[in-house]
Scaffold this active site. Structure first.
Site, mmCIF file in Angstrom:
data_model
loop_
_atom_site.group_PDB
_atom_site.id
_atom_site.type_symbol
_atom_site.label_atom_id
_atom_site.label_comp_id
_atom_site.label_asym_id
_atom_site.label_seq_id
_atom_site.Cartn_x
_atom_site.Cartn_y
_atom_site.Cartn_z
ATOM 1 N N SER A 1 -53.926 53.887 38.890
ATOM 2 C CA SER A 1 -54.047 52.437 38.676
ATOM 3 C C SER A 1 -54.755 51.746 39.844
ATOM 4 O O SER A 1 -55.784 51.094 39.642
ATOM 5 C CB SER A 1 -52.667 51.818 38.444
ATOM 6 O OG SER A 1 -52.181 52.115 37.165
ATOM 7 N N ILE B 1 -58.645 44.607 43.479
ATOM 8 C CA ILE B 1 -60.024 44.274 43.119
ATOM 9 C C ILE B 1 -60.621 43.321 44.145
ATOM 10 O O ILE B 1 -61.746 43.515 44.635
ATOM 11 C CB ILE B 1 -60.072 43.641 41.710
ATOM 12 C CG1 ILE B 1 -59.678 44.673 40.650
ATOM 13 C CG2 ILE B 1 -61.462 43.075 41.419
ATOM 14 C CD1 ILE B 1 -59.466 44.088 39.268
ATOM 15 N N HIS C 1 -47.318 44.731 37.910
ATOM 16 C CA HIS C 1 -48.429 45.670 38.007
ATOM 17 C C HIS C 1 -49.762 44.937 38.122
ATOM 18 O O HIS C 1 -50.599 45.240 38.982
ATOM 19 C CB HIS C 1 -48.425 46.577 36.772
ATOM 20 C CG HIS C 1 -49.333 47.756 36.857
ATOM 21 N ND1 HIS C 1 -50.628 47.727 36.388
ATOM 22 C CD2 HIS C 1 -49.144 49.010 37.344
ATOM 23 C CE1 HIS C 1 -51.200 48.910 36.571
ATOM 24 N NE2 HIS C 1 -50.319 49.712 37.149
ATOM 25 N N THR D 1 -41.275 37.270 30.026
ATOM 26 C CA THR D 1 -42.025 36.014 30.013
ATOM 27 C C THR D 1 -42.471 35.669 31.429
ATOM 28 O O THR D 1 -42.022 36.282 32.404
ATOM 29 C CB THR D 1 -41.152 34.883 29.460
ATOM 30 O OG1 THR D 1 -40.072 34.630 30.378
ATOM 31 C CG2 THR D 1 -40.579 35.258 28.095
ATOM 32 N N ASP E 1 -52.026 36.261 26.006
ATOM 33 C CA ASP E 1 -51.067 37.363 26.095
ATOM 34 C C ASP E 1 -51.058 38.073 24.744
ATOM 35 O O ASP E 1 -50.454 37.600 23.780
ATOM 36 C CB ASP E 1 -49.680 36.818 26.430
ATOM 37 C CG ASP E 1 -48.609 37.904 26.477
ATOM 38 O OD1 ASP E 1 -48.950 39.091 26.318
ATOM 39 O OD2 ASP E 1 -47.421 37.557 26.663
ATOM 40 N N ASP F 1 -54.187 44.001 31.829
ATOM 41 C CA ASP F 1 -53.002 44.531 32.497
ATOM 42 C C ASP F 1 -51.758 43.776 32.033
ATOM 43 O O ASP F 1 -51.700 43.335 30.879
ATOM 44 C CB ASP F 1 -53.182 44.438 34.020
ATOM 45 C CG ASP F 1 -52.513 45.586 34.759
ATOM 46 O OD1 ASP F 1 -51.287 45.549 34.906
ATOM 47 O OD2 ASP F 1 -53.228 46.514 35.185
#
Length: 399
Positions: A255, A105, A97, A88, A81, A62
């Site tokens: 999502s 989760i 997000h 950043t 990343d 994500d």
């Protein structure tokens, strides 16, 4: 690192679910994360009496996660990343997000661990709030990294959404790599159901369980993409989760539906870590709340039943999928003689015939248009002869 199942599997298109035994253990959930209608819709209270995600690591691909948010603190390992955009970790947009997805989760599987791998950015957000998949390289690298670092399930709340950029070879190969290593992948069906209804990858790829979004009552959320690749569904409207800048907020989309479904898979694997991706898929689809007819393109096999899925995980159906090695020089085209790695020459006579027919049809269409135009002009001229007049240059135009 927990003991991993590394069973080599192929892809199957049925999924699983099972009913939970009730134990005198109070269900836990991520600290402070508000629960809404999704908890009852999924049957979380019963599911969490049987399993809470112990010993399971979820790979979250994500936008990154703010790891010190109370809803996820102590449960996040931050990976690389692969997106490397202008945002950043010090930017207020960082992890907007991904932090919400992580809390979703953990709302389902509160004792699971999450490996956060950044493959997307808030720079990639569309007008509808969904995240576009930038290109195959970050996502493919993220999948391989997650597999190599011991995840049991991968959650991907992202997608292409463009018809001309549906999938790429890197991502497809990475999905195959994950499934062959016993890792279950879930992806959002897409948020284009109320617009162009474009297909979405990686959710639509073979080997990925595509998750549609439902509204209260279990019907399809208006935005959820309608497609034949949809396999299961989960709540996706007004889902509360952690906000990267602190506190909580409610969002909608495939999502959060994908994140919730990934949490359910974490519960299943906590119950039985030997489950293969094919068995996970089979259980989810078999135990879901089936729509009329058993399946449709709106919600697949229906909204997930977490309690039933976890119970069935203890005694899963046999995994009959298996890779088949190629032997000898024969191939599927035998005895025609076409090699496996090349395309046969196009039959020129066939396509020239088709081209000629198309050209003839086009000429007939043009002729029909000309006849209609000439007919209208003759009618207009006849009207003028019979006493009609053209409008004056200075007068009003006819309405």
């Amino acid at each position: 690192m927990t003991e991993r199942r590394r069973t080599t599997t192929a892809f199957a298109t049925a999924a699983l679910s099972g009913l939970l035994c009730a134990l005198a253990v109070a269900p836990a959930h991520a600290a402070g994360t508000p629960r809404g209608w999704e908890a009852d819709a999924l049957g979380l209270a019963a599911a969490q009496r049987d399993a809470q995600g112990e010993g399971v690591t979820v790979g979250l691909l994500d936008t990154g996660v703010v790891a010190d948010h109370p809803a996820v603190k102590g449960k996040i390992t931050t990976g690389p990343d692969f997106r490397k955009g202008t945002i950043t970790p010090s930017s207020p947009e960082w992890g907007y997000h991904g932090t919400h997805m992580a809390s979703d989760i953990l709302k389902v599987a509160p004792k699971a661990k999450i490996l956060s791998v950044r493959v997307n950015s808030e720079e990639d957000k569309r007008d509808d709030g969904s995240l576009a998949k930038t290109d195959g390289t970050p996502l493919a690298k993220g999948i391989v990294y997650a597999v190599d670092h011991g995840v049991d399930v991968i959650s991907m709340s992202l997608g292409t959404g463009e018809v001309d950029d549906y999938a790429d070879e890197d991502t497809a190969l990475a999905v195959g790599y994950a499934v062959s290593h016993g890792v279950t992948l879930l992806g959002g069906a897409g948020n284009g159901g109320d617009k162009l209804n474009q297909p979405s990858a990686p959710g639509g790829l073979a080997g990925v369980i595509a998750v549609a979004a439902t509204q209260r009552g279990g019907g399809r959320a208006d935005f959820s993409t309608v497609h034949t690749y949809n396999e299961v569904a989960a709540p996706g409207v007004e889902i509360a989760g952690a906000k990267n800048t602190g506190g909580y907020e409610r969002i909608q989309g495939t999502s959060p539906a994908t994140a919730l479904a990934s949490g359910v898979v974490a519960l299943m694997l906590s119950k039985n870590q030997k489950l293969t991706p094919a068995q996970v898929r089979s259980i989810l689809t078999r135990t879901a709340h089936h729509p009329s007819g058993g399946w449709n393109a709106e919600v697949g096999y229906g909204q997930i039943n977490a309690a039933a899925a976890v119970k069935r995980a203890a005694s899963p159906p046999a995994d009959k999928t298996a890779p088949i090695g190629h032997k000898g020089t024969e191939h599927f085209a035998t005895p025609v003689g076409t090699p496996k790695t090349t395309h046969p020459n196009m039959e020129q006579g066939l396509w020239l015939t088709g081209l000629g027919a198309a050209g003839a049809g086009l000429l007939m269409l043009i002729g029909g248009v000309l006849v209609a135009v000439l007919g209208r002009r003759k009618a207009a001229t006849a009207g003028m002869v019979g006493g009609g007049t053209w409008p004056s240059a200075s007068g009003p135009l006819p309405r």
